[in-house]
Each structure stands twice: as C-alpha cells, then as structure tokens.
Design an enzyme around this catalytic site. Structure first.
Site, PDB file in Angstrom:
ATOM      1  N   ASP A  45       1.067  -1.167  -0.063  1.00 36.92           N
ATOM      2  CA  ASP A  45      -0.152   0.059  -0.117  1.00 36.92           C
ATOM      3  C   ASP A  45       0.996   1.343   0.210  1.00 36.92           C
ATOM      4  O   ASP A  45       0.608   2.138  -0.628  1.00 36.92           O
ATOM      5  CB  ASP A  45      -0.677  -0.086   1.303  1.00 36.92           C
ATOM      6  CG  ASP A  45      -2.098  -1.012   0.893  1.00 36.92           C
ATOM      7  OD1 ASP A  45      -2.448  -1.419   0.080  1.00 36.92           O
ATOM      8  OD2 ASP A  45      -2.386  -1.358   1.961  1.00 36.92           O
ATOM      9  N   GLY A  46       1.853   0.973   0.680  1.00 37.88           N
ATOM     10  CA  GLY A  46       2.863   2.437   0.628  1.00 37.88           C
ATOM     11  C   GLY A  46       3.483   2.736  -0.560  1.00 37.88           C
ATOM     12  O   GLY A  46       3.540   3.851  -1.123  1.00 37.88           O
ATOM     13  N   ASN A 122      -4.625   8.672   1.933  1.00 43.36           N
ATOM     14  CA  ASN A 122      -4.976   8.062   3.326  1.00 43.36           C
ATOM     15  C   ASN A 122      -5.535   8.898   4.139  1.00 43.36           C
ATOM     16  O   ASN A 122      -6.538   8.697   4.959  1.00 43.36           O
ATOM     17  CB  ASN A 122      -3.753   7.247   3.618  1.00 43.36           C
ATOM     18  CG  ASN A 122      -3.561   5.876   3.228  1.00 43.36           C
ATOM     19  OD1 ASN A 122      -4.425   5.189   2.737  1.00 43.36           O
ATOM     20  ND2 ASN A 122      -2.547   5.268   3.771  1.00 43.36           N
ATOM     21  N   GLU A 123      -4.682   9.850   4.677  1.00 43.98           N
ATOM     22  CA  GLU A 123      -4.941  10.838   5.549  1.00 43.98           C
ATOM     23  C   GLU A 123      -3.992  11.961   5.661  1.00 43.98           C
ATOM     24  O   GLU A 123      -2.757  11.963   5.057  1.00 43.98           O
ATOM     25  CB  GLU A 123      -5.012  10.023   6.942  1.00 43.98           C
ATOM     26  CG  GLU A 123      -3.721   9.649   7.682  1.00 43.98           C
ATOM     27  CD  GLU A 123      -2.831   8.701   7.065  1.00 43.98           C
ATOM     28  OE1 GLU A 123      -1.853   8.946   6.416  1.00 43.98           O
ATOM     29  OE2 GLU A 123      -3.402   7.636   7.206  1.00 43.98           O
ATOM     30  N   ARG A 148      -6.918  19.790  22.959  1.00 42.58           N
ATOM     31  CA  ARG A 148      -5.688  19.826  23.708  1.00 42.58           C
ATOM     32  C   ARG A 148      -5.228  18.325  23.512  1.00 42.58           C
ATOM     33  O   ARG A 148      -5.866  17.629  24.022  1.00 42.58           O
ATOM     34  CB  ARG A 148      -5.496  20.193  24.695  1.00 42.58           C
ATOM     35  CG  ARG A 148      -5.991  21.680  25.032  1.00 42.58           C
ATOM     36  CD  ARG A 148      -5.910  22.035  26.468  1.00 42.58           C
ATOM     37  NE  ARG A 148      -5.900  23.581  26.673  1.00 42.58           N
ATOM     38  CZ  ARG A 148      -6.949  24.232  26.502  1.00 42.58           C
ATOM     39  NH1 ARG A 148      -7.915  23.568  26.390  1.00 42.58           N
ATOM     40  NH2 ARG A 148      -6.725  25.483  26.756  1.00 42.58           N
ATOM     41  N   ALA A 185      -4.650  11.153  21.629  1.00 41.11           N
ATOM     42  CA  ALA A 185      -4.494  11.398  22.944  1.00 41.11           C
ATOM     43  C   ALA A 185      -4.650  12.488  23.264  1.00 41.11           C
ATOM     44  O   ALA A 185      -4.040  13.528  23.687  1.00 41.11           O
ATOM     45  CB  ALA A 185      -2.806  11.218  23.052  1.00 41.11           C
TER      46      ALA A 185
HETATM   47  P1  NAP Z   1       5.195   2.910   6.933  1.00 44.86           P
HETATM   48  O1  NAP Z   1       5.231   3.356   8.055  1.00 44.86           O
HETATM   49  O2  NAP Z   1       6.200   2.315   6.137  1.00 44.86           O
HETATM   50  O3  NAP Z   1       3.980   1.930   6.628  1.00 44.86           O
HETATM   51  C1  NAP Z   1       2.711   1.935   7.376  1.00 44.86           C
HETATM   52  C2  NAP Z   1       1.854   0.704   7.215  1.00 44.86           C
HETATM   53  O4  NAP Z   1       0.412   1.237   6.886  1.00 44.86           O
HETATM   54  C3  NAP Z   1       2.364  -0.403   6.173  1.00 44.86           C
HETATM   55  O5  NAP Z   1       2.202  -1.443   6.649  1.00 44.86           O
HETATM   56  C4  NAP Z   1       1.327  -0.156   4.960  1.00 44.86           C
HETATM   57  O6  NAP Z   1       0.995  -1.347   4.133  1.00 44.86           O
HETATM   58  C5  NAP Z   1       0.217   0.239   5.710  1.00 44.86           C
HETATM   59  N1  NAP Z   1      -0.958   1.093   4.997  1.00 44.86           N
HETATM   60  C6  NAP Z   1      -0.711   1.941   3.943  1.00 44.86           C
HETATM   61  N2  NAP Z   1      -2.083   2.294   3.646  1.00 44.86           N
HETATM   62  C7  NAP Z   1      -3.003   1.545   4.284  1.00 44.86           C
HETATM   63  C8  NAP Z   1      -4.336   1.465   4.184  1.00 44.86           C
HETATM   64  N3  NAP Z   1      -4.936   2.378   3.271  1.00 44.86           N
HETATM   65  N4  NAP Z   1      -4.689   0.716   4.732  1.00 44.86           N
HETATM   66  C9  NAP Z   1      -4.355  -0.334   5.568  1.00 44.86           C
HETATM   67  N5  NAP Z   1      -2.624  -0.278   5.717  1.00 44.86           N
HETATM   68  C10 NAP Z   1      -2.303   0.672   4.860  1.00 44.86           C
HETATM   69  O7  NAP Z   1       4.636   3.915   6.026  1.00 44.86           O
HETATM   70  P2  NAP Z   1       4.277   4.173   4.543  1.00 44.86           P
HETATM   71  O8  NAP Z   1       4.478   2.871   3.750  1.00 44.86           O
HETATM   72  O9  NAP Z   1       5.017   5.291   3.822  1.00 44.86           O
HETATM   73  O10 NAP Z   1       2.690   4.638   4.591  1.00 44.86           O
HETATM   74  C11 NAP Z   1       2.395   5.676   5.178  1.00 44.86           C
HETATM   75  C12 NAP Z   1       1.182   5.365   5.746  1.00 44.86           C
HETATM   76  O11 NAP Z   1       1.453   4.848   7.254  1.00 44.86           O
HETATM   77  C13 NAP Z   1       0.293   6.498   6.314  1.00 44.86           C
HETATM   78  O12 NAP Z   1      -0.583   7.046   5.363  1.00 44.86           O
HETATM   79  C14 NAP Z   1      -0.497   5.942   7.702  1.00 44.86           C
HETATM   80  O13 NAP Z   1      -1.804   5.683   7.208  1.00 44.86           O
HETATM   81  C15 NAP Z   1       0.182   4.948   7.991  1.00 44.86           C
HETATM   82  N6  NAP Z   1       0.791   4.969   9.460  1.00 44.86           N
HETATM   83  C16 NAP Z   1       0.296   4.391  10.249  1.00 44.86           C
HETATM   84  C17 NAP Z   1       0.391   4.660  11.597  1.00 44.86           C
HETATM   85  C18 NAP Z   1      -0.079   3.685  12.831  1.00 44.86           C
HETATM   86  O14 NAP Z   1      -0.714   2.741  12.127  1.00 44.86           O
HETATM   87  N7  NAP Z   1       0.039   3.764  13.931  1.00 44.86           N
HETATM   88  C19 NAP Z   1       1.395   5.439  12.018  1.00 44.86           C
HETATM   89  C20 NAP Z   1       2.105   6.302  10.925  1.00 44.86           C
HETATM   90  C21 NAP Z   1       1.658   6.184   9.897  1.00 44.86           C
HETATM   91  P3  NAP Z   1       2.173  -1.955   2.986  1.00 44.86           P
HETATM   92  O15 NAP Z   1       3.209  -2.618   4.014  1.00 44.86           O
HETATM   93  O16 NAP Z   1       1.295  -2.755   2.342  1.00 44.86           O
HETATM   94  O17 NAP Z   1       2.870  -0.733   2.489  1.00 44.86           O
END
Ligand code: NAP
Length: 267
Positions: A45-46, A122-123, A148, A185
C-alpha cells in the site's frame, strides 16, 4: 494504451516490475513513465501511496492497480502469482474503474503568503512541533471544541484502515464520500474537554483547525511530512478530485478488511 510500473525498490518487487513491463510491451502496450493511462504499483500500500503522489496531477487520466510482494494490501490486492492473468486482462480487456474519495487539505498562513493545497489518499495528520497541540476545531464554520492533545488525524474512507484505525477510528466503506476526524491522545479532565469520539463528516461539511498556541505544526499527508510555520488555519474537506483504480475482478472491500485483519483462511 500507455502504462508505467512503480516498484517498492526491493529485489522481489524490482524483478516483478521488470517482468510486468516486458510482458506488457510484448502485448505492444507503450511504456510511458510521464503520461500513463494505467500505473501498476508493485510492493505494498505504501508503494501505491508514492505512485498516487507521483501522478497526482493526472488523476482524471490515470488508473492504478496494485500488486503486493509482502502482505495483502488495501490498494495492492493482487499477488505475484497472478501477474500473467493481470497482464492479459490489462492488455486485452477494456477495464472498469472504481473511484474512491480523497481528502483536500488547505493551509493558510498569517503572513498572507500563498496558501498550500494538498490531496491525501490515506490521511493528513497535524501535530505540534513542541508540547501539547492546542487547536480550535470548527465544523462547517461553527466552533465545535478546543482540542488539547498530541494531534488530529483526518482520513479518507480508504485510508480509514490505516493510521485512523490505529487511533480507534471507524472503518468506512470507500463508496461513502466522507472524511473522518480522529483524536490522538486528547487531554480530558474536569477543565479540558473534547468529544473523544471520531467524527465522520459528509462531503458538504468542512473541518477547520485554528491554532490557539504556537503557529508551527508538523503536517503529514500520507507518507509525506512537512513543517508549516506561521499557520493561521488548516481546512479539510472531501476533495472534488477522486482516485481511480482499475478493476479486473471483484474483491469486495469488506472481504479485504476481513482477509487483512481477521484471517485470510476460510473459517
Ligand atoms: P510505513 O510506516 O512504512 O507503513 C505503514 C503501514 O501502513 C504499512 O504496513 C502499509 O502497508 C500500511 N498502509 C498504508 N496504507 C494503508 C491502508 N489504506 N490501509 C491499511 N494499511 C495501510 O509508511 P508508508 O508505507 O510510507 O505509509 C504511510 C502510511 O502509514 C500513512 O498514510 C499512515 O496511514 C500509515 N501510518 C500508520 C501508523 C499507525 O498505524 N500507527 C502510524 C503512522 C503512519 P504496506 O506494508 O502494504 O505498504
């Protein structure tokens, strides 16, 4: 038809990307990295998030399809063993597309500089650079609450399974044109109060954050993080633009949710 292939960059994804490119060229499709009609994203997804931002200026002309080389993804829902089937489908059949809503983010500054405009698949999240973030939250132009806490996350329906889910947000079906506001939080006691529940806003409502203390914020849009200084207001709403995914076989959203979070085995 013109196509491009984006890879996560690891060896498995690179080898698969090369194969897909060769197979599609064998079917006499033209490789065009700048103006593709379809983008095949190989990784997760990333990787699809990167592809989305790479082709953000031509969303009305480009459709995406994702192959996962790791675990099942929400955007990357094809497996490497299916690539021959996928290549034939891309080359031979007029494919259908399915559209998902996006989030529009608009940042205005005190100094009157040009406002920043962004789209998220995503967001978007907003956090203070230092200390507790204090923001007035307006909904549809009316004051709703003074927040806050660590920060706020505004997600799209297809992004609701990502960061938003980790914050206790609801999973929204991507056929619903809405955005979701989730807290990170929040401080809640006898003095400070926030709603505490995620809010889901329809497409004709806006959510605006107005800084109460400190005008500098870290704003993420999908995988991208930027420091914004001297912020006056950050406005969110459902974008008029939409993202298009090429669909070659049914894979219902709730089945993807089940297979990703519950079990990909029957039973
Ligand atoms: P990353 O930290 O390397 O990966 C974040 C994880 O989110 C990966 O496992 C990715 O899947 C998964 N993901 C991305 N889009 C998704 C979706 N629409 N539904 C379910 N899972 C999804 O960061 P990145 O690959 O650059 O992705 C950025 C995304 O990380 C942000 O958009 C945010 O949504 C997510 N994120 C999540 C958290 C959390 O859950 N606490 C915190 C920060 C950011 P793949 O392994 O298939 O790439």
């Amino acid at each position: 038809m013109k196509f491009a292939v984006t890879s996560k960059g690891d060896q498995k994804s690179n080898i698969l990307s090369h194969k897909i490119r060769t197979y599609l060229q064998d079917f006499e499709l033209e490789y065009d990295e700048d103006q593709p009609d379809i983008v095949v994203s190989v990784g997760g997804d990333g990787t699809l998030l990167y592809a989305f931002h790479r082709y953000r200026s031509r969303l009305d002309k480009t459709a995406f399809v994702g192959i996962h080389t790791g675990h099942l993804g929400f955007y990357a829902d094809w497996v490497p063993e299916e690539i021959e089937k996928l290549v034939i489908a891309i080359a031979k059949t007029p494919y259908q597309t399915i559209e998902y809503p996006l989030l529009e983010v608009m940042i205005r500054y005190h100094h009157g500089g040009k406002e920043a405009w962004m789209l998220a698949l995503n967001e978007a999240t907003v956090k203070s650079v230092e200390g507790t973030m204090v923001m007035d939250v307006d909904i549809r132009g009316e004051h709703f609450e003074r927040f806050r806490g660590d920060g706020l996350c505004v997600s799209t329906p297809s992004g609701s399974t990502a960061y938003n889910k980790a914050l206790g947000g609801a999973i929204l079906h991507p056929s619903i044109p809405a955005i979701q506001l989730a807290e990170m939080a929040s401080i809640n006691n006898k003095v400070f109060r926030t709603i505490g529940s995620p809010l889901i806003l329809p497409s004709h409502h806006t959510c605006t954050l107005k800084p109460v203390s400190g005008p500098d914020f870290l704003v993420t849009v999908d995988h991208l993080t930027q420091l914004h200084k001297d912020v006056k207001a950050i406005q969110f709403r459902v974008a008029t633009e939409r993202v298009r995914f090429a669909r070659f076989r049914p894979f219902p959203f709730w089945k993807r949710v089940h297979d990703s979070f519950i079990s990909d085995e029957r039973g």
